[in-house]
Design a protein around this motif. Sequence first.
Motif, PDB file in Angstrom:
ATOM      1  N   LEU A  42       0.818  -1.326   0.042  1.00 43.06           N
ATOM      2  CA  LEU A  42       0.163   0.036  -0.165  1.00 43.06           C
ATOM      3  C   LEU A  42       0.814   1.204  -0.059  1.00 43.06           C
ATOM      4  CD1 LEU A  42      -2.785  -0.930   2.704  1.00 43.06           C
ATOM      5  CD2 LEU A  42      -3.021  -0.967   0.169  1.00 43.06           C
ATOM      6  N   SER A  43       0.549   2.354  -0.761  1.00 43.86           N
ATOM      7  CA  SER A  43       1.037   3.491  -0.506  1.00 43.86           C
ATOM      8  C   SER A  43       0.699   4.110   0.775  1.00 43.86           C
ATOM      9  CB  SER A  43       0.585   4.562  -1.871  1.00 43.86           C
ATOM     10  OG  SER A  43      -0.671   5.010  -1.590  1.00 43.86           O
ATOM     11  N   ALA A  44       1.546   5.209   1.050  1.00 40.71           N
ATOM     12  CA  ALA A  44       1.367   5.899   2.215  1.00 40.71           C
ATOM     13  C   ALA A  44      -0.036   6.576   2.204  1.00 40.71           C
ATOM     14  CB  ALA A  44       2.295   6.998   2.484  1.00 40.71           C
ATOM     15  N   ALA A  45      -0.521   6.842   1.099  1.00 39.09           N
ATOM     16  CA  ALA A  45      -1.742   7.530   1.088  1.00 39.09           C
ATOM     17  C   ALA A  45      -3.003   6.675   1.286  1.00 39.09           C
ATOM     18  CB  ALA A  45      -2.061   8.302  -0.192  1.00 39.09           C
ATOM     19  N   GLU A  46      -2.631   5.508   0.532  1.00 38.51           N
ATOM     20  CA  GLU A  46      -3.685   4.393   0.987  1.00 38.51           C
ATOM     21  C   GLU A  46      -3.844   3.888   2.474  1.00 38.51           C
ATOM     22  OE1 GLU A  46      -3.831   1.939  -3.278  1.00 38.51           O
ATOM     23  OE2 GLU A  46      -2.159   1.726  -1.994  1.00 38.51           O
ATOM     24  N   VAL A  47      -2.486   3.953   3.060  1.00 36.54           N
ATOM     25  CA  VAL A  47      -2.339   3.536   4.648  1.00 36.54           C
ATOM     26  C   VAL A  47      -3.075   4.705   5.382  1.00 36.54           C
ATOM     27  CG1 VAL A  47      -0.852   3.157   6.471  1.00 36.54           C
ATOM     28  CG2 VAL A  47      -0.413   2.167   4.340  1.00 36.54           C
ATOM     29  N   ASP A  48      -3.035   5.760   4.942  1.00 40.44           N
ATOM     30  CA  ASP A  48      -3.335   6.746   5.827  1.00 40.44           C
ATOM     31  C   ASP A  48      -4.873   6.884   5.605  1.00 40.44           C
ATOM     32  OD1 ASP A  48      -1.002   7.852   6.894  1.00 40.44           O
ATOM     33  OD2 ASP A  48      -0.994   9.275   5.068  1.00 40.44           O
ATOM     34  N   GLU A  49      -5.653   6.791   4.382  1.00 33.21           N
ATOM     35  CA  GLU A  49      -6.852   6.497   4.212  1.00 33.21           C
ATOM     36  C   GLU A  49      -7.497   5.443   5.062  1.00 33.21           C
ATOM     37  OE1 GLU A  49     -10.081   5.334   0.943  1.00 33.21           O
ATOM     38  OE2 GLU A  49      -8.186   6.329  -0.082  1.00 33.21           O
ATOM     39  N   ALA A  50      -6.931   4.114   5.007  1.00 25.65           N
ATOM     40  CA  ALA A  50      -7.619   3.163   5.695  1.00 25.65           C
ATOM     41  C   ALA A  50      -7.464   3.355   7.224  1.00 25.65           C
ATOM     42  CB  ALA A  50      -6.735   1.760   5.443  1.00 25.65           C
ATOM     43  N   LEU A  51      -6.559   4.036   7.930  1.00 25.35           N
ATOM     44  CA  LEU A  51      -6.282   4.560   9.123  1.00 25.35           C
ATOM     45  C   LEU A  51      -7.480   5.138   9.693  1.00 25.35           C
ATOM     46  CD1 LEU A  51      -2.815   4.194   9.882  1.00 25.35           C
ATOM     47  CD2 LEU A  51      -4.242   2.817  10.567  1.00 25.35           C
ATOM     48  N   VAL A  52      -7.735   6.443   8.696  1.00 30.84           N
ATOM     49  CA  VAL A  52      -8.655   7.313   8.946  1.00 30.84           C
ATOM     50  C   VAL A  52     -10.047   6.775   8.805  1.00 30.84           C
ATOM     51  CG1 VAL A  52      -9.745   9.390   8.025  1.00 30.84           C
ATOM     52  CG2 VAL A  52      -7.392   9.307   8.041  1.00 30.84           C
ATOM     53  N   LEU A  53     -10.408   5.963   8.023  1.00 28.84           N
ATOM     54  CA  LEU A  53     -11.620   5.237   7.996  1.00 28.84           C
ATOM     55  C   LEU A  53     -11.901   4.227   9.128  1.00 28.84           C
ATOM     56  CD1 LEU A  53     -13.994   3.953   6.231  1.00 28.84           C
ATOM     57  CD2 LEU A  53     -12.513   2.412   5.489  1.00 28.84           C
ATOM     58  N   ALA A  54     -10.779   3.377   9.375  1.00 30.23           N
ATOM     59  CA  ALA A  54     -11.200   2.503  10.908  1.00 30.23           C
ATOM     60  C   ALA A  54     -11.008   3.369  12.158  1.00 30.23           C
ATOM     61  CB  ALA A  54      -9.874   1.657  10.846  1.00 30.23           C
ATOM     62  N   SER A  55     -10.480   4.422  12.256  1.00 27.32           N
ATOM     63  CA  SER A  55     -10.592   5.006  13.569  1.00 27.32           C
ATOM     64  C   SER A  55     -11.659   6.331  13.411  1.00 27.32           C
ATOM     65  CB  SER A  55      -9.103   6.039  13.777  1.00 27.32           C
ATOM     66  OG  SER A  55      -8.917   7.037  12.806  1.00 27.32           O
ATOM     67  N   SER A  56     -12.268   6.686  12.486  1.00 22.56           N
ATOM     68  CA  SER A  56     -13.122   7.825  12.396  1.00 22.56           C
ATOM     69  C   SER A  56     -14.564   7.415  12.243  1.00 22.56           C
ATOM     70  CB  SER A  56     -12.991   8.781  11.378  1.00 22.56           C
ATOM     71  OG  SER A  56     -13.034   8.533  10.206  1.00 22.56           O
ATOM     72  N   LEU A  57     -15.117   6.176  11.899  1.00 22.58           N
ATOM     73  CA  LEU A  57     -16.327   5.649  11.777  1.00 22.58           C
ATOM     74  C   LEU A  57     -17.030   5.498  13.361  1.00 22.58           C
ATOM     75  CD1 LEU A  57     -15.749   3.287   8.732  1.00 22.58           C
ATOM     76  CD2 LEU A  57     -16.834   5.439   8.877  1.00 22.58           C
ATOM     77  N   PRO A  58     -18.282   6.029  13.221  1.00 19.60           N
ATOM     78  CA  PRO A  58     -18.966   5.688  14.502  1.00 19.60           C
ATOM     79  C   PRO A  58     -19.204   4.362  14.726  1.00 19.60           C
ATOM     80  CG  PRO A  58     -20.478   7.040  12.892  1.00 19.60           C
ATOM     81  CD  PRO A  58     -19.049   6.478  12.287  1.00 19.60           C
ATOM     82  N   GLY A  59     -18.699   3.982  16.179  1.00 27.43           N
ATOM     83  CA  GLY A  59     -18.930   2.628  16.626  1.00 27.43           C
ATOM     84  C   GLY A  59     -17.451   1.973  16.548  1.00 27.43           C
ATOM     85  N   ALA A  60     -16.780   2.512  15.967  1.00 24.65           N
ATOM     86  CA  ALA A  60     -15.181   1.703  15.883  1.00 24.65           C
ATOM     87  C   ALA A  60     -14.496   2.136  16.948  1.00 24.65           C
ATOM     88  CB  ALA A  60     -14.647   2.585  14.555  1.00 24.65           C
ATOM     89  N   PRO A  61     -13.904   1.115  17.594  1.00 24.07           N
ATOM     90  CA  PRO A  61     -13.020   1.329  18.816  1.00 24.07           C
ATOM     91  C   PRO A  61     -11.687   2.286  18.260  1.00 24.07           C
ATOM     92  CG  PRO A  61     -13.127  -0.863  17.973  1.00 24.07           C
ATOM     93  CD  PRO A  61     -14.025  -0.552  17.007  1.00 24.07           C
ATOM     94  N   SER A  62     -11.310   2.869  19.068  1.00 24.85           N
ATOM     95  CA  SER A  62     -10.448   4.030  18.843  1.00 24.85           C
ATOM     96  C   SER A  62      -9.477   4.053  19.931  1.00 24.85           C
ATOM     97  CB  SER A  62     -11.132   5.176  18.780  1.00 24.85           C
ATOM     98  OG  SER A  62      -9.826   6.450  18.589  1.00 24.85           O
ATOM     99  N   THR A  63      -8.075   4.413  19.501  1.00 24.47           N
ATOM    100  CA  THR A  63      -6.918   4.445  20.634  1.00 24.47           C
ATOM    101  C   THR A  63      -6.553   5.974  20.338  1.00 24.47           C
ATOM    102  OG1 THR A  63      -5.501   3.751  18.797  1.00 24.47           O
ATOM    103  CG2 THR A  63      -6.301   1.946  20.410  1.00 24.47           C
ATOM    104  N   THR A  64      -6.858   6.693  19.526  1.00 32.53           N
ATOM    105  CA  THR A  64      -6.289   7.949  19.273  1.00 32.53           C
ATOM    106  C   THR A  64      -7.236   8.871  20.021  1.00 32.53           C
ATOM    107  OG1 THR A  64      -7.713   8.395  17.212  1.00 32.53           O
ATOM    108  CG2 THR A  64      -5.529   7.730  16.793  1.00 32.53           C
ATOM    109  N   PRO A  65      -6.622   9.930  20.696  1.00 29.27           N
ATOM    110  CA  PRO A  65      -7.621  11.135  21.632  1.00 29.27           C
ATOM    111  C   PRO A  65      -8.519  11.869  20.676  1.00 29.27           C
ATOM    112  CG  PRO A  65      -5.384  11.797  21.314  1.00 29.27           C
ATOM    113  CD  PRO A  65      -5.280  10.423  20.799  1.00 29.27           C
ATOM    114  N   THR A  66      -8.484  11.908  19.343  1.00 27.48           N
ATOM    115  CA  THR A  66      -9.243  12.919  18.697  1.00 27.48           C
ATOM    116  C   THR A  66     -10.227  12.155  17.828  1.00 27.48           C
ATOM    117  OG1 THR A  66      -7.647  13.077  16.799  1.00 27.48           O
ATOM    118  CG2 THR A  66      -7.497  14.613  18.595  1.00 27.48           C
ATOM    119  N   ALA A  67     -10.105  11.104  17.933  1.00 31.72           N
ATOM    120  CA  ALA A  67     -11.359  10.015  17.219  1.00 31.72           C
ATOM    121  C   ALA A  67     -12.699   9.950  17.766  1.00 31.72           C
ATOM    122  CB  ALA A  67     -10.723   8.658  16.970  1.00 31.72           C
ATOM    123  N   VAL A  68     -13.501   9.872  17.126  1.00 28.58           N
ATOM    124  CA  VAL A  68     -15.092   9.398  17.282  1.00 28.58           C
ATOM    125  C   VAL A  68     -15.025   8.507  18.730  1.00 28.58           C
ATOM    126  CG1 VAL A  68     -17.315   8.852  16.836  1.00 28.58           C
ATOM    127  CG2 VAL A  68     -16.012  10.261  15.316  1.00 28.58           C
TER     128      VAL A  68
END
Length: 164
Positions: A42-68
């Motif tokens: 995966l390219s860096a952009a594809e990795v970033d997109e997948a990480l944003v998707l996984a951490s920002s969707l409602p109901g998704a478990p999160s480890t980042t302080p600014t995520a939903v």
Amino acid sequence: MRKRLPLVVAGWLVTGLLATGVGVAVIDRVSEPLTTAGLRPLSAAEVDEALVLASSLPGAPSTTPTAVGGAGNTPSPAPTAPATPVADTGKSRVIATTGGRVIARCENGLVTLRSWSPAQGFQVDDVERGPDGRARVEFESEETEVKVEVHCSADGLPVHRVHT
């Protein structure tokens, strides 16, 4: 007889090299290449997109302080940080169950399971990936069977039901 020995050895070497070359060429044409990677990273952009998707969707478990769902450091960055990624990828959802995780996406009223990963101790038993009106995956362990069924809601978001 001694004069023929180098000729026989040379003949066997040429035959062996030709057979190897033909075998590699056939395998290269029929399946994945032997000398190059079959899967591209995966390219860096594809990795970033997948990480944003996984951490920002409602109901998704999160480890980042600014995520939903996370504990934001300040009130204003928490709502604004995921607003752009959710708008770009609002038709996808990460579904976490005891049997494993599923990423589902709705497009044009059809749901597709984009990926699924069993939890530790579970394995994937059956998958109906889609695109279809419904998609499902079954995770099973020695004691438990978890079935995840996903369909698209009227607003175009994946909705799931878990059967154990």
